[in-house]
Design a protein around this motif. Structure first.
Motif, short mmCIF file in Angstrom:
data_model
loop_
_atom_site.label_atom_id
_atom_site.label_comp_id
_atom_site.label_asym_id
_atom_site.label_seq_id
_atom_site.Cartn_x
_atom_site.Cartn_y
_atom_site.Cartn_z
N TYR A 98 45.72 39.11 47.02
CA TYR A 98 45.38 38.14 48.07
C TYR A 98 44.58 36.98 47.48
O TYR A 98 44.86 35.81 47.76
CB TYR A 98 44.59 38.79 49.20
N LEU A 99 43.58 37.31 46.67
CA LEU A 99 42.75 36.27 46.08
C LEU A 99 43.58 35.33 45.22
O LEU A 99 43.41 34.11 45.29
CB LEU A 99 41.63 36.89 45.24
N HIS A 144 34.93 39.29 31.20
CA HIS A 144 36.30 39.76 31.29
C HIS A 144 36.53 40.40 32.66
O HIS A 144 35.58 40.82 33.33
CB HIS A 144 36.59 40.75 30.17
N ASN A 145 37.78 40.44 33.08
CA ASN A 145 38.17 41.05 34.36
C ASN A 145 37.44 40.41 35.55
O ASN A 145 36.99 41.09 36.46
CB ASN A 145 37.93 42.56 34.35
N ILE A 146 37.36 39.12 35.53
CA ILE A 146 36.62 38.39 36.57
C ILE A 146 37.26 38.59 37.94
O ILE A 146 36.56 38.79 38.93
CB ILE A 146 36.52 36.89 36.23
N LEU A 147 38.58 38.53 38.00
CA LEU A 147 39.24 38.69 39.30
C LEU A 147 38.98 40.09 39.86
O LEU A 147 38.83 40.24 41.08
CB LEU A 147 40.73 38.40 39.17
N ASP A 148 38.90 41.09 39.02
CA ASP A 148 38.55 42.44 39.47
C ASP A 148 37.15 42.44 40.08
O ASP A 148 36.91 43.06 41.12
CB ASP A 148 38.59 43.44 38.31
N GLN A 149 36.22 41.77 39.41
CA GLN A 149 34.84 41.70 39.90
C GLN A 149 34.79 41.01 41.26
O GLN A 149 34.11 41.48 42.18
CB GLN A 149 33.96 40.95 38.91
N VAL A 194 33.38 31.92 39.10
CA VAL A 194 33.91 31.59 37.78
C VAL A 194 32.96 30.64 37.05
O VAL A 194 32.76 30.78 35.84
CB VAL A 194 35.34 30.99 37.88
N SER A 195 32.36 29.70 37.75
CA SER A 195 31.45 28.76 37.08
C SER A 195 30.26 29.48 36.45
O SER A 195 29.69 28.99 35.48
CB SER A 195 30.97 27.69 38.06
N LEU A 196 29.91 30.64 36.98
CA LEU A 196 28.78 31.39 36.44
C LEU A 196 29.19 32.51 35.48
O LEU A 196 28.40 32.89 34.62
CB LEU A 196 27.99 32.03 37.60
N HIS A 197 30.40 33.02 35.63
CA HIS A 197 30.80 34.22 34.89
C HIS A 197 32.06 34.01 34.04
O HIS A 197 32.73 34.97 33.69
CB HIS A 197 31.05 35.36 35.88
N TYR A 198 32.38 32.76 33.70
CA TYR A 198 33.63 32.46 33.00
C TYR A 198 33.78 33.19 31.67
O TYR A 198 34.90 33.43 31.22
CB TYR A 198 33.80 30.95 32.79
N ALA A 199 32.70 33.56 31.04
CA ALA A 199 32.78 34.21 29.73
C ALA A 199 33.02 35.71 29.83
O ALA A 199 33.27 36.37 28.82
CB ALA A 199 31.51 33.95 28.94
N TYR A 204 47.46 28.84 46.66
CA TYR A 204 47.80 28.07 47.86
C TYR A 204 46.81 26.92 48.06
O TYR A 204 47.19 25.79 48.35
CB TYR A 204 47.82 29.00 49.08
N ASP A 205 45.52 27.21 47.90
CA ASP A 205 44.47 26.21 48.15
C ASP A 205 44.35 25.16 47.05
O ASP A 205 44.00 24.01 47.34
CB ASP A 205 43.11 26.89 48.33
N THR A 206 44.62 25.55 45.80
CA THR A 206 44.35 24.62 44.69
C THR A 206 45.61 24.14 43.96
O THR A 206 45.56 23.15 43.24
CB THR A 206 43.46 25.29 43.63
N GLY A 207 46.69 24.88 44.10
CA GLY A 207 47.91 24.55 43.35
C GLY A 207 47.87 25.09 41.93
O GLY A 207 48.80 24.89 41.16
N LEU A 208 46.77 25.77 41.57
CA LEU A 208 46.62 26.35 40.24
C LEU A 208 46.60 27.87 40.33
O LEU A 208 46.09 28.41 41.31
CB LEU A 208 45.29 25.93 39.61
N THR A 209 47.10 28.51 39.29
CA THR A 209 46.91 29.95 39.23
C THR A 209 45.47 30.23 38.84
O THR A 209 44.80 29.37 38.24
CB THR A 209 47.84 30.61 38.19
N PHE A 210 45.01 31.41 39.16
CA PHE A 210 43.64 31.78 38.78
C PHE A 210 43.48 31.72 37.27
O PHE A 210 42.49 31.19 36.77
CB PHE A 210 43.29 33.19 39.29
#
Length: 144
Positions: free
Chosen positions: A64-65, A48-53, A41-46, A71-77
């Motif tokens: 799962y991701l 679209h469909n990052i979670l798919d990638q 995300v830090s490299l590709h935040y701009a 679970y790990d961060t307490g934040l949604t993606f």
């Protein structure tokens, strides 16, 4: 010109991360999914469909991701991505002469109204108000 700077900066970061880790599809699994998501995300935040990638690269399902990240961060993606994009937008507002619509597009939002709502939700002020604030501060510095 600043858009080219951001693109080049992101490409350089990608090269550094990939070469330092010598990432292959097997090695991606050795990195925790949450850390991999944050790096990506830090490299590709701009984009679209990052979670798919990420799902495609890591061979983990989006579900799962998402659940592992939560679970790990307490934040949604989605919330994390919005935070990263808003942080990048704040930096662009402060350090460039880009217009708010240009900044919106540069950080991954095609809809300016949606960008303004998300930005205000995360920062407490609108992008325009923040730009005016930074301009005022920068003008004072230049007068001194």
């Amino acid at each position: 010109m600043s858009n080219y700077y951001l693109i080049m900066k992101n490409l350089i970061y990608s090269i550094i991360i990939l070469s330092s880790r010598q990432v292959s599809s097997k090695e991606v699994r050795m990195v925790s999914p949450t850390d991999f998501i944050k790096d990506y995300v830090s490299l590709h935040y701009a984009e679209h469909n990052i979670l798919d990638q990420i799902s495609e690269i890591s061979y983990y399902s989006k579900q799962y991701l998402s659940s592992r990240f939560k679970y790990d961060t307490g934040l949604t993606f989605k919330s994390y991505l919005q935070q990263v994009r808003c942080g990048a937008a704040e930096h662009l507002i402060n350090c460039t002469n880009m217009s708010i619509p240009e900044i919106s597009e540069a950080v991954g939002y095609n809809d300016i109204k949606y960008f303004q709502n998300i930005f205000k939700k995360h920062n407490g002020v609108s992008p325009k108000q923040l730009k005016m604030y930074f301009n005022k501060i920068n003008n004072r510095k230049n007068e001194s």
